[in-house]
Enzyme design. Structure first.
Site, short mmCIF file in Angstrom:
data_model
loop_
_atom_site.label_atom_id
_atom_site.label_comp_id
_atom_site.label_asym_id
_atom_site.label_seq_id
_atom_site.Cartn_x
_atom_site.Cartn_y
_atom_site.Cartn_z
N GLY A 65 0.78 -1.24 0.00
CA GLY A 65 0.00 0.00 0.00
C GLY A 65 0.81 1.28 0.00
O GLY A 65 0.41 2.28 -0.60
N ASP A 88 0.36 3.53 4.23
CA ASP A 88 -0.69 4.26 3.52
C ASP A 88 -1.74 4.79 4.47
O ASP A 88 -2.15 5.94 4.38
CB ASP A 88 -1.32 3.36 2.43
CG ASP A 88 -1.71 1.97 2.94
OD1 ASP A 88 -1.59 1.71 4.15
OD2 ASP A 88 -2.13 1.14 2.11
N ASP A 132 -5.49 2.59 10.59
CA ASP A 132 -6.90 2.25 10.85
C ASP A 132 -7.01 1.71 12.27
O ASP A 132 -7.17 2.49 13.21
CB ASP A 132 -7.37 1.24 9.78
CG ASP A 132 -8.83 0.88 9.90
OD1 ASP A 132 -9.53 1.48 10.74
OD2 ASP A 132 -9.30 0.00 9.16
N LYS A 175 -7.70 7.17 10.06
CA LYS A 175 -9.14 7.11 10.31
C LYS A 175 -9.42 7.41 11.78
O LYS A 175 -8.57 7.19 12.63
CB LYS A 175 -9.66 5.70 9.96
CG LYS A 175 -9.68 5.42 8.48
CD LYS A 175 -10.40 4.12 8.21
CE LYS A 175 -10.37 3.79 6.73
NZ LYS A 175 -11.01 2.49 6.45
N PHE A 223 -14.15 3.21 3.63
CA PHE A 223 -13.16 2.41 2.93
C PHE A 223 -12.72 3.14 1.67
O PHE A 223 -13.53 3.49 0.82
CB PHE A 223 -13.72 1.03 2.58
CG PHE A 223 -12.67 0.12 2.03
CD1 PHE A 223 -11.74 -0.49 2.87
CD2 PHE A 223 -12.57 -0.10 0.67
CE1 PHE A 223 -10.75 -1.31 2.35
CE2 PHE A 223 -11.58 -0.92 0.15
CZ PHE A 223 -10.67 -1.52 1.00
N VAL A 224 -11.43 3.37 1.54
CA VAL A 224 -10.91 4.14 0.40
C VAL A 224 -9.92 3.32 -0.42
O VAL A 224 -9.29 2.40 0.10
CB VAL A 224 -10.22 5.46 0.87
CG1 VAL A 224 -11.23 6.40 1.49
CG2 VAL A 224 -9.09 5.18 1.85
N ASP A 282 -5.66 -0.54 -2.08
CA ASP A 282 -6.34 -1.49 -2.97
C ASP A 282 -7.66 -1.98 -2.42
O ASP A 282 -7.98 -1.80 -1.25
CB ASP A 282 -5.45 -2.72 -3.16
CG ASP A 282 -5.45 -3.60 -1.92
OD1 ASP A 282 -5.15 -3.07 -0.83
OD2 ASP A 282 -5.76 -4.80 -2.01
N ARG A 292 -5.04 0.27 -7.14
CA ARG A 292 -3.88 0.96 -6.57
C ARG A 292 -3.38 2.08 -7.47
O ARG A 292 -2.78 3.04 -7.01
CB ARG A 292 -2.72 -0.03 -6.36
CG ARG A 292 -2.98 -1.10 -5.33
CD ARG A 292 -1.68 -1.82 -5.00
NE ARG A 292 -1.89 -3.09 -4.33
CZ ARG A 292 -2.08 -3.25 -3.02
NH1 ARG A 292 -2.12 -2.20 -2.25
NH2 ARG A 292 -2.25 -4.44 -2.50
P1 5GP Z 1 -4.58 -1.27 10.59
O1 5GP Z 1 -3.61 -2.38 10.87
O2 5GP Z 1 -4.17 0.07 11.12
O3 5GP Z 1 -5.99 -1.64 10.97
O4 5GP Z 1 -4.73 -1.15 9.04
C1 5GP Z 1 -3.72 -0.72 8.27
C2 5GP Z 1 -3.75 -1.41 6.94
O5 5GP Z 1 -5.07 -1.81 6.58
C3 5GP Z 1 -3.31 -0.43 5.90
O6 5GP Z 1 -1.93 -0.56 5.67
C4 5GP Z 1 -4.12 -0.84 4.72
O7 5GP Z 1 -3.42 -1.84 4.01
C5 5GP Z 1 -5.37 -1.44 5.28
N1 5GP Z 1 -6.50 -0.49 5.31
C6 5GP Z 1 -7.08 0.12 6.38
N2 5GP Z 1 -8.07 0.94 6.00
C7 5GP Z 1 -8.14 0.85 4.66
C8 5GP Z 1 -8.97 1.48 3.65
O8 5GP Z 1 -9.87 2.29 3.89
N3 5GP Z 1 -8.71 1.12 2.37
C9 5GP Z 1 -7.74 0.24 2.01
N4 5GP Z 1 -7.59 -0.02 0.72
N5 5GP Z 1 -6.93 -0.34 2.91
C10 5GP Z 1 -7.13 -0.04 4.22
MG MG Z 2 -1.11 -1.78 4.16
#
Ligand code: 5GP
Ligand code: MG
Length: 190
Positions: free
Chosen positions: A49, A105, A108, A136, A157-158, A164, A170
């Site tokens: 990402g 990227d 979350d 987020k 969700f983006v 992706d 992407r």
């Molecule tokens: P976390 O581990 O913080 O929950 O999530 C981080 C990873 O989840 C990011 O590196 C990304 O790959 C994926 N992710 C989280 N939110 C989104 C979103 O809205 N869109 C996409 N495409 N990937 C996300």
């Molecule tokens: Mg990622």
């Protein structure tokens, strides 16, 4: 592909402007005397990402740097909800005594950043800083400190600019949301 887009959240021009601002902050924080030692820096994008963001960011960072690579899977298969992160592979080089800048990227749940940050600390770096393009408004993100944040976005969700859905989208230059029927048609039923 463009017809799958619901709406544009952040345009490529806005991204480009913010990337230059982030690079300016990073330069200030990584130029001696702001950092200790001889200023050896390793930038580590979390693949896949962060690939496009990092490629743009580092071209605004006129400093000596090495690039390490690390792949984490957070969405096994097609899903719009994180199901926990796991390390797939890493090629970060020797980090002992180096200043590490971890790039992702989006922040979350924070699981990915916490996993990788803890893993990198075990490799003896002088410092680890975290740069994310998007964040987020989740409790997990709030509990995960990031040194550089491009944009705070709503909990949607983006895709695009490296992000992706099922490994697609992407290459979209903007950050966008997808039409609901597209997400429904790609997401596996539970
Ligand atoms: P976390 O581990 O913080 O929950 O999530 C981080 C990873 O989840 C990011 O590196 C990304 O790959 C994926 N992710 C989280 N939110 C989104 C979103 O809205 N869109 C996409 N495409 N990937 C996300
Ligand atoms: Mg990622």
């Amino acid at each position: 592909m463009q017809s799958d887009v619901e709406r544009v959240l952040i345009t490529q021009a806005q991204i480009a402007h913010r990337v230059r601002e982030l690079a300016g902050q990073i330069m200030l924080d990584h130029t001696p005397p702001a950092i200790s030692g001889d200023g050896q820096i390793t930038i580590i994008p979390i693949l896949t990402g962060a690939m496009i963001f990092t490629a743009d960011l580092i071209r605004h960072l006129p400093m000596r740097m090495k690039i390490g690579l690390l792949t984490v899977s957070s969405y096994p298969g097609q899903s719009v909800r994180s199901r926990g992160s796991s390390l797939i592979s890493q090629q970060v080089g020797d980090l002992s005594g180096r200043h590490v800048l971890l790039v992702d990227d989006i922040l979350d749940s924070g699981g990915t950043i916490r996993l990788v940050r803890d893993l990198l600390w075990e490799m003896g770096p002088a410092s680890v800083k975290v740069c994310v393009l998007l964040r987020k408004p989740t409790p997990g993100a709030a509990a995960t400190p990031a040194d550089y944040v491009g944009f705070d976005i709503p909990d949607e969700f983006v895709v695009g600019y490296g992000l992706d859905y099922g490994d697609l989208y992407r290459n979209l230059p903007d950050i966008v949301t997808l039409r609901r029927d597209i997400i429904d048609s790609l997401e596996p039923k539970p």
